[in-house]
Design a protein around this motif. Structure first.
Motif, short mmCIF file in Angstrom:
data_model
loop_
_atom_site.label_atom_id
_atom_site.label_comp_id
_atom_site.label_asym_id
_atom_site.label_seq_id
_atom_site.Cartn_x
_atom_site.Cartn_y
_atom_site.Cartn_z
N ARG A 234 -0.51 2.42 -19.10
CA ARG A 234 0.09 3.11 -20.24
C ARG A 234 1.16 4.10 -19.78
N LEU A 235 0.96 4.72 -18.62
CA LEU A 235 1.93 5.69 -18.10
C LEU A 235 3.09 5.02 -17.37
N PHE A 236 2.83 3.90 -16.75
CA PHE A 236 3.81 3.19 -15.91
C PHE A 236 3.81 1.71 -16.33
N PRO A 237 4.52 1.40 -17.43
CA PRO A 237 4.46 0.05 -18.00
C PRO A 237 5.41 -0.95 -17.32
N TYR A 238 5.27 -1.09 -16.02
CA TYR A 238 6.16 -1.97 -15.26
C TYR A 238 5.34 -2.91 -14.39
N SER A 239 5.95 -4.00 -14.00
CA SER A 239 5.37 -4.92 -13.04
C SER A 239 6.07 -4.65 -11.71
N VAL A 240 5.31 -4.61 -10.63
CA VAL A 240 5.88 -4.29 -9.32
C VAL A 240 5.69 -5.47 -8.38
N GLU A 241 6.80 -5.98 -7.88
CA GLU A 241 6.82 -7.05 -6.89
C GLU A 241 7.41 -6.45 -5.62
N CYS A 242 6.65 -6.41 -4.55
CA CYS A 242 7.09 -5.76 -3.31
C CYS A 242 7.62 -6.80 -2.31
N LYS A 243 8.78 -6.52 -1.79
CA LYS A 243 9.37 -7.36 -0.75
C LYS A 243 9.79 -6.47 0.41
N SER A 244 9.34 -6.78 1.58
CA SER A 244 9.69 -6.00 2.76
C SER A 244 10.39 -6.91 3.75
N TYR A 245 11.60 -6.55 4.10
CA TYR A 245 12.39 -7.36 5.02
C TYR A 245 12.62 -6.62 6.31
N ALA B 100 -0.18 11.72 -10.08
CA ALA B 100 -1.40 12.47 -9.77
C ALA B 100 -1.62 13.61 -10.75
N HIS B 101 -0.54 14.22 -11.21
CA HIS B 101 -0.66 15.32 -12.17
C HIS B 101 -1.20 14.86 -13.52
N LYS B 102 -1.23 13.56 -13.77
CA LYS B 102 -1.78 12.98 -15.00
C LYS B 102 -3.20 12.47 -14.79
N GLY B 103 -3.78 12.76 -13.62
CA GLY B 103 -5.15 12.35 -13.34
C GLY B 103 -5.28 10.98 -12.72
N ASN C 221 0.82 -1.21 0.00
CA ASN C 221 0.00 0.00 0.00
C ASN C 221 0.85 1.26 0.00
N GLU C 222 2.00 1.23 0.70
CA GLU C 222 2.91 2.37 0.69
C GLU C 222 3.46 2.61 -0.71
N ILE C 223 3.85 1.54 -1.39
CA ILE C 223 4.39 1.66 -2.75
C ILE C 223 3.31 2.15 -3.70
N ALA C 224 2.10 1.61 -3.57
CA ALA C 224 0.98 2.05 -4.41
C ALA C 224 0.75 3.55 -4.22
N LYS C 225 0.80 4.02 -2.98
CA LYS C 225 0.60 5.44 -2.69
C LYS C 225 1.67 6.29 -3.37
N LEU C 226 2.92 5.84 -3.36
CA LEU C 226 4.00 6.59 -4.01
C LEU C 226 3.78 6.67 -5.52
N ILE C 227 3.34 5.58 -6.13
CA ILE C 227 3.08 5.58 -7.57
C ILE C 227 1.94 6.54 -7.90
N ILE C 228 0.88 6.49 -7.10
CA ILE C 228 -0.27 7.38 -7.31
C ILE C 228 0.16 8.84 -7.18
N GLU C 229 0.95 9.15 -6.17
CA GLU C 229 1.42 10.53 -5.98
C GLU C 229 2.28 10.98 -7.16
N ALA C 230 3.10 10.08 -7.68
CA ALA C 230 3.99 10.43 -8.79
C ALA C 230 3.22 10.75 -10.07
#
Length: 72
Positions: free
Chosen positions: A61-72, A24-27, A13-22
């Motif tokens: 379309r704006l962020f064409p990546y796959s995100v795998e989150c690992k927290s240690y 946000a200017h694109k809607g 959820n933290e990573i999702a929030k960072l992506i959304i914030e990055a």
């Protein structure tokens, strides 16, 4: 003591929030990026995308990546 599932969900959820914030200017809003529940049980979840985060077609379309989150 932390529950490992809870720790992983919080990190996703933290990573999702960072992506959304990055983007946000694109809607981009919260509903465009989310943690994959039940290993792909969401409408945007793709069986071919191995990531922990799923994106709406607009964000993909704006962020064409796959995100795998690992927290240690």
């Amino acid at each position: 003591m932390f529950n490992s599932r809870g720790k992983g969900n919080r990190f996703q959820n933290e990573i999702a929030k960072l992506i959304i914030e990055a983007y946000a200017h694109k809607g981009i809003l919260r509903e465009h990026c989310f943690s994959t529940p039940l290993s792909g049980g969401h409408a945007f979840a793709s069986k071919t995308d191995p990531g922990n985060l799923q994106f709406s077609p607009k964000l993909a379309r704006l962020f064409p990546y796959s995100v795998e989150c690992k927290s240690y």
